[in-house]
Design an enzyme around this catalytic site. Structure first.
Site, PDB file in Angstrom:
ATOM      1  N   GLU A 307      52.505  33.035  47.346  1.00 46.41           N
ATOM      2  CA  GLU A 307      51.619  31.599  47.584  1.00 46.41           C
ATOM      3  C   GLU A 307      52.384  30.392  47.547  1.00 46.41           C
ATOM      4  O   GLU A 307      51.765  29.490  47.953  1.00 46.41           O
ATOM      5  CB  GLU A 307      50.667  31.703  46.438  1.00 46.41           C
ATOM      6  CG  GLU A 307      49.452  31.121  46.520  1.00 46.41           C
ATOM      7  CD  GLU A 307      48.479  31.169  45.623  1.00 46.41           C
ATOM      8  OE1 GLU A 307      47.055  31.510  45.691  1.00 46.41           O
ATOM      9  OE2 GLU A 307      48.619  31.171  44.306  1.00 46.41           O
ATOM     10  N   HIS A 328      60.890  57.313  43.169  1.00 47.70           N
ATOM     11  CA  HIS A 328      60.444  58.629  43.665  1.00 47.70           C
ATOM     12  C   HIS A 328      59.192  58.224  44.692  1.00 47.70           C
ATOM     13  O   HIS A 328      58.434  59.162  45.219  1.00 47.70           O
ATOM     14  CB  HIS A 328      59.837  59.336  42.409  1.00 47.70           C
ATOM     15  CG  HIS A 328      60.750  59.834  41.600  1.00 47.70           C
ATOM     16  ND1 HIS A 328      61.691  61.016  41.977  1.00 47.70           N
ATOM     17  CD2 HIS A 328      61.348  59.283  40.514  1.00 47.70           C
ATOM     18  CE1 HIS A 328      62.386  61.201  40.828  1.00 47.70           C
ATOM     19  NE2 HIS A 328      62.362  60.167  39.983  1.00 47.70           N
ATOM     20  N   LYS A 442      37.528  30.792  51.027  1.00 44.47           N
ATOM     21  CA  LYS A 442      36.869  30.409  50.042  1.00 44.47           C
ATOM     22  C   LYS A 442      35.640  29.671  50.535  1.00 44.47           C
ATOM     23  O   LYS A 442      34.451  29.813  50.176  1.00 44.47           O
ATOM     24  CB  LYS A 442      37.352  29.386  49.048  1.00 44.47           C
ATOM     25  CG  LYS A 442      38.440  29.975  48.088  1.00 44.47           C
ATOM     26  CD  LYS A 442      39.137  29.047  47.176  1.00 44.47           C
ATOM     27  CE  LYS A 442      40.216  29.461  46.476  1.00 44.47           C
ATOM     28  NZ  LYS A 442      41.078  28.449  45.417  1.00 44.47           N
TER      29      LYS A 442
END
Length: 451
Positions: A307, A328, A442
């Site tokens: 960000e 793994h 937003k």
């Protein structure tokens, strides 16, 4: 040039990112030197920001009044509580989760109700940062609301997800006949009232008589882990929050005393990351701690780097991993995928720790080399072996070594990476403190809901 005066809290090594260790895939000393030289003006400016107080983040480690207020508010809130629920998303959630995990939160088998500060049993700690209708409804249904406390955090006071959670919770409290007790069941954290600026969280909680703590106006969400936003969850886990700041202050003191970038570990980290990106095409940065209590730290780092630096076509993609389990799953990619990946390993001294392994049973199980070793010995060997393996494969790898993982060392690590990110932003010529592209989503969300 490649090593600063080591911090007492941690030791950083970038040797695995240089040509001496990984050949043509690493930076040469000359290339690293050029990027460090480019950082000299930024380091000078950062020191000036500290001296003048223009960057409050660098002064946070000196403050104590907000800790006193947070302790008083939490002690009052937690009286008679069996659970404390934290609402907050992004930096308002990850920072607190990261510090709480140092205190054992969200770790299998670790007690959630042991004694904390002042030898008092502490309530369970829960976080709801992601908005999901089934998860929130099920969580509230399982809680004894009369013994549950809620801490609601939004810097702006207008975070849609957090306000949604709050509205649902208020309805649940009313339905349970607890409306009159709402002021004692809740605590808010948001910016101080500012004439002409709307703050829905402050308006709503103020109307209900809920007490509030002030969110630091000069420290944004992803940088707020050392403010009351992150320290309240740490308090809930019984941690010594002043020691987080003491560790952070050691790094800030290193900034003040550094006369050039090569003498300051976060500057070396920033120059290495940006140098690898620009000179060797590194586009993915993996954060891989070898300790369960640092799992959320890797997630916090992802938000911090992504960000802060993903702007205007710049930036690299941070990836969280956890050792040894991700050996793994993701290690194959790190070792043999595109040559655009650099790995940071965080190793906590573990030799001799944990249960010992029976030699006879180990031999029967075909793993005789494990006989007489402890679990900590195994993790230590893995954490060092992966660094060697990455270097042998010509893959850039940086290491951080901690003799102990506690509040002080965690505080130092957090300040290191926040300053490293700020300096990387200045190398790229961008503002590491805003997130302009996020605002569009937003706005469109509000439009869809209002339509």
């Amino acid at each position: 040039m490649t090593s600063a005066k080591p911090s007492a809290a941690y030791r950083q090594s970038i040797a695995g990112c240089l040509t001496g260790a990984i050949g043509e895939h690493g930076l040469s000393e000359a290339e690293l030197g050029r990027w460090l030289e480019k950082l000299a003006p930024a380091l000078h400016d950062l020191k000036a920001d500290h001296a003048s107080g223009r960057l409050p983040l660098l002064r946070i480690p000196e403050e104590t009044a907000d800790i006193d207020a947070a302790e008083e508010a939490f002690d009052k809130l937690a009286q008679g509580a069996s659970s404390v629920v934290f609402y907050g998303t992004g930096g308002s959630g990850l920072g607190g989760q990261m510090l709480a995990q140092l205190g054992g939160w969200n770790l299998p088998g670790v007690s959630c109700c042991s004694e904390g500060r002042r030898n008092r049993p502490r309530p369970r700690t829960r976080f709801y940062d992601n908005l999901d209708p089934l998860t929130l409804a099920a969580g509230l249904a399982r809680l004894d609301l009369s013994q549950t406390r809620f801490i609601v955090t939004s810097k702006s006071g207008g975070t849609t997800e957090t306000l949604t959670q709050l509205l649902v919770t208020l309805d649940a409290l009313k339905a349970a006949g607890l409306e009159a007790r709402i002021p004692e069941l809740m605590l808010g954290i948001t910016e101080p009232d500012k004439p002409g600026k709307a703050n829905g969280l402050r308006a709503l909680l103020g109307h209900l008589g809920v007490p509030m703590l002030e969110h630091h106006t000069g420290v944004g969400g992803r940088f707020s882990c050392l403010t009351n936003v992150g320290l309240l969850p740490a308090l809930a886990r019984g941690l010594d929050v002043r020691r987080f700041r003491a560790g952070a202050r050691e790094v800030v003191d290193g900034l003040v005393s550094a006369s050039f970038p090569a003498a300051f570990a976060p500057a070396i980290g920033a120059a290495t990351a940006i140098g690898l990106a620009k000179e060797r095409g590194i586009r993915t940065l993996v954060m891989m701690p070898y300790n369960d209590r640092l799992g959320r730290f890797a997630d916090w780092y992802v938000q911090l780097w992504a960000e802060s630096l993903g702007k205007g076509g710049e930036g690299s993609t941070p990836v969280p991993a956890l050792g040894p389990v991700d050996q793994h799953s993701q290690l194959q990619l790190f070792m043999d995928g595109p040559r655009e990946i650099a790995v940071t390993l965080v190793r906590v001294a573990s030799r001799g720790l944990g249960p010992s392994l029976d030699a006879g049973l180990a031999k029967l199980g075909g793993q005789a080399f494990l006989g007489g070793k402890t679990i900590g010995d195994v993790v230590d060997a893995q954490a060092h072996a992966i660094a060697d393996a990455l270097m042998q494969a010509g893959r850039p790898v940086r290491t951080f070594d901690l003799d102990v993982l506690d509040e002080r060392t965690m505080g130092a690590l957090l300040m290191h990476f926040m300053i490293e990110t700020i300096l990387a932003g200045r190398l790229l010529g961008l503002d590491p403190f805003d997130q302009p592209a996020v605002e569009l989503a937003k706005t469109l969300t509000r439009e869809r809901l209002a339509g």
